[in-house]
Scaffold this motif. Structure first.
Motif, PDB file in Angstrom:
ATOM      1  N   UNK A 114       0.842  -1.189   0.000  1.00 54.06           N
ATOM      2  CA  UNK A 114       0.000   0.000   0.000  1.00 54.06           C
ATOM      3  C   UNK A 114       0.883   1.247   0.000  1.00 54.06           C
ATOM      4  N   UNK A 115       0.736   2.084  -1.005  1.00 54.59           N
ATOM      5  CA  UNK A 115       1.525   3.320  -1.101  1.00 54.59           C
ATOM      6  C   UNK A 115       0.876   4.393  -0.226  1.00 54.59           C
ATOM      7  N   UNK A 116       1.669   5.140   0.556  1.00 55.66           N
ATOM      8  CA  UNK A 116       1.093   6.214   1.378  1.00 55.66           C
ATOM      9  C   UNK A 116       0.560   7.333   0.495  1.00 55.66           C
ATOM     10  N   UNK A 117      -0.198   8.271   1.055  1.00 57.92           N
ATOM     11  CA  UNK A 117      -0.670   9.410   0.259  1.00 57.92           C
ATOM     12  C   UNK A 117       0.494  10.111  -0.425  1.00 57.92           C
ATOM     13  N   UNK A 118       0.264  10.584  -1.634  1.00 61.42           N
ATOM     14  CA  UNK A 118       1.315  11.207  -2.417  1.00 61.42           C
ATOM     15  C   UNK A 118       1.968  12.369  -1.659  1.00 61.42           C
ATOM     16  N   UNK A 119       3.293  12.436  -1.760  1.00 61.96           N
ATOM     17  CA  UNK A 119       4.123  13.495  -1.190  1.00 61.96           C
ATOM     18  C   UNK A 119       4.232  13.431   0.338  1.00 61.96           C
ATOM     19  N   UNK A 120       3.797  12.309   0.937  1.00 58.60           N
ATOM     20  CA  UNK A 120       3.969  12.112   2.367  1.00 58.60           C
ATOM     21  C   UNK A 120       5.028  11.034   2.594  1.00 58.60           C
ATOM     22  N   UNK A 121       6.163  11.410   3.160  1.00 56.35           N
ATOM     23  CA  UNK A 121       7.271  10.489   3.329  1.00 56.35           C
ATOM     24  C   UNK A 121       6.949   9.418   4.379  1.00 56.35           C
ATOM     25  N   UNK A 122       7.496   8.232   4.144  1.00 55.13           N
ATOM     26  CA  UNK A 122       7.252   7.127   5.072  1.00 55.13           C
ATOM     27  C   UNK A 122       8.292   6.033   4.818  1.00 55.13           C
ATOM     28  N   UNK A 123       8.465   5.149   5.782  1.00 53.58           N
ATOM     29  CA  UNK A 123       9.338   3.982   5.645  1.00 53.58           C
ATOM     30  C   UNK A 123       8.634   2.783   6.250  1.00 53.58           C
ATOM     31  N   UNK A 124       8.593   1.672   5.513  1.00 53.10           N
ATOM     32  CA  UNK A 124       7.958   0.450   5.991  1.00 53.10           C
ATOM     33  C   UNK A 124       8.897  -0.734   5.791  1.00 53.10           C
ATOM     34  N   UNK A 125       8.774  -1.720   6.678  1.00 53.71           N
ATOM     35  CA  UNK A 125       9.572  -2.930   6.576  1.00 53.71           C
ATOM     36  C   UNK A 125       8.647  -4.137   6.535  1.00 53.71           C
ATOM     37  N   UNK A 126       8.964  -5.072   5.610  1.00 53.52           N
ATOM     38  CA  UNK A 126       8.150  -6.274   5.462  1.00 53.52           C
ATOM     39  C   UNK A 126       9.056  -7.494   5.330  1.00 53.52           C
TER      40      UNK A 126
END
Length: 375
Positions: free
Chosen positions: A154-166
């Protein structure tokens, strides 16, 4: 078929930091041929081929009336009100001068601020591990692990930075804990397994120097219980949490970043450019798409050139290490006014910038020390 990890109940976000070594022995990786290169570097960037730009040019825009849009002019009344608000926010500034000063001249100019935002996604894979608690293991026996860019999330809302680990599917391998060698515990480094340590108060002499009474700390034994292991002589392995085994798996780290390019057009007034870069402006133009195109024939050539430069820089920087998801370019009008005034026979200057009428000044005639500390 693509796997959407965000909808898989068996996949959780990973937040712990693993201890090295991260990779299991090479002989265990026969079933993970897609990730053999991880043994060489331990962590590797996965390059994504840059998207091909559509072969069309930007549509010609009717720029002729753009700059006529303008912003409201600053009047003497507005200039005085802006200064009063500024002075009122300063504990060491007096407000009497605001009412008594005489405004001599207002020099007004509108500055254009160009911004380019590029929202991109990059993916990194790495070996990591967790204590093995006899839970079900999703290993190579269940199938081949998908390549990193075949995994849908799932991509976060555009232009909102984030980091995820799977956790990458089918990449789990169980092995003996490398820290305790499968024992679940290890000898305490403080007492070397004895459970007792020399008393620090009497240095093991049972009595303090030049004192006939025995040491009160160790009750005259010269030794006391080890505080590191509470006298047990060993400690639970912090790596496997006492489970004796670890489950190693490939972790997918996805980073969404928003790269920013800014340019403020030239102006003749002596107001710092860094203030104008952050000033509140009035939106003049906005263009958002998967990829945007350089502006063509904008009335201010420096804005057109800035657009070309910004898009080229982002493309060159991100093409080899990330996938561009969305771009947005805007032009804002920033009003700037130089206010020249007299107070008690001396000339002074201050500047009003932004649509919210922020004030910048180097010298104010009514200043005094109130004992405050400026941080």
């Amino acid at each position: 078929m693509d796997r959407d990890l965000s909808e898989d109940a068996s996949v959780v976000d990973l937040s712990f930091e693993a201890e090295s070594p991260l990779a299991p022995p090479a002989e265990l990786l026969e079933g993970l041929s897609s990730y053999d290169w991880l043994l060489q570097g331990g962590r590797q960037q996965i390059f994504f081929p840059p998207l091909e730009a559509p072969g069309r040019s930007q549509e010609q825009r009717p720029w002729s009336s753009v700059l006529e849009h303008g912003v409201p002019m600053v009047t003497e009344e507005v200039a005085r009100e802006a200064l009063f608000s500024f002075v009122d926010s300063k504990c060491c500034y007096g407000s009497t001068a605001v009412g008594d000063l005489t405004i001599q001249e207002l020099k007004q100019q509108t500055v254009c601020r160009y911004r380019l935002e590029t929202f991109s996604e990059s993916r990194i894979s790495e070996w990591t591990f967790a204590p093995f608690t006899n839970h079900s293991v999703d290993g190579p026996q269940r199938g081949a692990s998908p390549r990193l860019w075949d995994i849908k999330v799932q991509v976060p809302p555009m232009f909102q930075e984030d980091t995820k680990k799977f956790q990458v599917p089918h990449s789990s391998l169980v092995k003996e804990c490398h820290k305790c060698h499968g024992r679940g515990r290890y000898k305490c480094s403080g007492c070397h397994g004895a459970g007792m340590m020399r008393c620090s108060s009497c240095s093991g002499a049972k009595r303090k120097a030049k004192q006939p009474r025995r040491c009160q700390v160790c009750s005259g034994s010269g030794r006391k219980r080890c505080s590191t292991c509470s006298g047990r002589g060993n400690k639970t392995c912090a790596t496997c949490k006492g489970e004796k085994k670890l489950v190693h798996f490939i972790q997918l780290v996805i980073m969404w970043k928003n790269s920013l390019f800014e340019f403020v057009s030239e102006h003749q007034l002596n107001c710092p450019g860094e203030l104008l870069a952050k000033a509140k402006g009035e939106n003049l133009f906005k263009d958002e798409n998967t990829m945007v195109y350089p502006l063509v024939d904008f009335p201010l050539q420096e804005i057109s050139l800035a657009s070309q430069r910004g898009i080229a820089e982002h493309s060159a920087t991100l093409a080899s290490r990330a996938r561009i998801l969305q771009q947005r370019q805007t032009i804002e009008l920033i009003p700037l006014t130089e206010v020249r005034y007299w107070y008690q026979g001396k000339p002074y200057i201050y500047y009003i910038y932004g649509t919210d009428h922020k004030v910048y000044m180097v010298d104010y005639p009514e200043r005094y020390c109130c004992g405050c500390t400026i941080i």
